[in-house]
Design an enzyme around this catalytic site. Sequence first.
Site, PDB file in Angstrom:
ATOM      1  N   CYS A   7      -7.957   7.531   4.623  1.00 45.05           N
ATOM      2  CA  CYS A   7      -6.736   7.365   3.832  1.00 45.05           C
ATOM      3  C   CYS A   7      -6.872   6.130   2.927  1.00 45.05           C
ATOM      4  O   CYS A   7      -6.765   5.002   3.401  1.00 45.05           O
ATOM      5  CB  CYS A   7      -5.534   7.217   4.763  1.00 45.05           C
ATOM      6  SG  CYS A   7      -4.009   6.834   3.904  1.00 45.05           S
ATOM      7  N   CYS A  51      -3.743   3.975   2.697  1.00 43.20           N
ATOM      8  CA  CYS A  51      -3.511   3.104   3.856  1.00 43.20           C
ATOM      9  C   CYS A  51      -4.485   1.916   3.856  1.00 43.20           C
ATOM     10  O   CYS A  51      -4.101   0.797   4.175  1.00 43.20           O
ATOM     11  CB  CYS A  51      -3.714   3.863   5.168  1.00 43.20           C
ATOM     12  SG  CYS A  51      -3.062   5.518   5.176  1.00 43.20           S
ATOM     13  N   ASP A  52      -5.756   2.161   3.531  1.00 42.32           N
ATOM     14  CA  ASP A  52      -6.796   1.156   3.770  1.00 42.32           C
ATOM     15  C   ASP A  52      -7.435   0.568   2.510  1.00 42.32           C
ATOM     16  O   ASP A  52      -8.264  -0.346   2.608  1.00 42.32           O
ATOM     17  CB  ASP A  52      -7.916   1.762   4.641  1.00 42.32           C
ATOM     18  CG  ASP A  52      -7.381   2.230   5.978  1.00 42.32           C
ATOM     19  OD1 ASP A  52      -6.440   1.592   6.488  1.00 42.32           O
ATOM     20  OD2 ASP A  52      -7.892   3.241   6.509  1.00 42.32           O
TER      21      ASP A  52
END
Length: 314
Positions: A136, A139-140
């Site tokens: 993701c 997200c990261d």
Amino acid sequence: MANNDLYEVIIVGGGPAGLTAGLYCKRAALKTVLFEKGMPGGQIAISKDVENYPGVEGITGFDLAEKLLHHTQSFGLNVVSQEVTSVKTGPDTHSVELGNGDVLQAMALILAAGGTMRKLGVPGEAEYLGAGVSYCATCDGFFFKDKTVVVVGGGDTAVEESIYLSRLAKKVYLIHRRNTLRASNILQSRLNAEPGIEMIWNTIVTDIRGDGRTVNAVSLENTESGEKGELQTDGVFVLVGYSPNNKLIPPAVSTDEQGFVITDDMCRTNVPGLFAVGDLRRKFANQIVVAAADGCIAALAAAHYVQTRKSAVT
Ligand code: NAP
């Protein structure tokens, strides 16, 4: 909620498909409960921007998930935070077992468990998860500011996330196993306009390597020539599609060779009273709008099924 409660409809999964099914079930005055083990909203809750949900111009996935949940609950749907651990079919009613051991019966079940990001299955992938390997970018991506990253895949997700990462990372390599992308034309045009992304065609990642602490390289193999190579990188984003979350699907339910549930155009499986919606179901396009439409169709079909069953009894 007690073990002997009989519901008219139980919904398993709280993504766009399950929540929309809940909204329509409540509007049809069906005694309904929805079980979701994680955050309501499913995959969209962790998506960055949603640009293609009709009537909603530019919204984050998280905000759309919240809106969906709020809208559904405004019709009185009971959304319960519990994992469903098994689903059993029966001649009159079907049942779900919950993580807390409760078993609940329903005349109709709507299965909306979605899908999970596919893995490459190469050495290092599991070892460096969270230490350079991610599924993701939204997200990261932040952890790779001014670093070099590799994205694996050729679909909409890989292209969209590569563009997102190119705004953060120093360099993005998009590695695809073929020489044409599966991604939509509009995303391909945007990709072509990004100077910070370098395509590596006809190539697979065979190994994700590191120093025992974080990723520092990937091993590559050309799918046409067989030539092997290595690329230094700080991170690897594996964005190669997803598989259906079908572990709850009872054996009597027909699935295709990839495990997606086969339904008719009313989202009915081959087991009467069992419906499948969203990314769990085999269909042409996995889009939020399609998942929501599935939820609507299944709920209306379930309402019809419940009514017919009740009329037959009285
Ligand atoms: P996808 O369309 O299934 O694409 C998966 C990609 O990964 C394909 O290019 C595939 O290669 C490649 N791949 C699969 N297994 C691989 C492996 N083991 N090694 C290397 N490459 C592998 O998945 P997705 O991109 O996640 O999209 C899923 C659905 O969501 C699609 O319907 C998509 O349109 C939709 N979506 C839409 C948007 C948007 O509209 N903004 C954004 C994201 C996703 P091949 O091409 O060779 O098979």
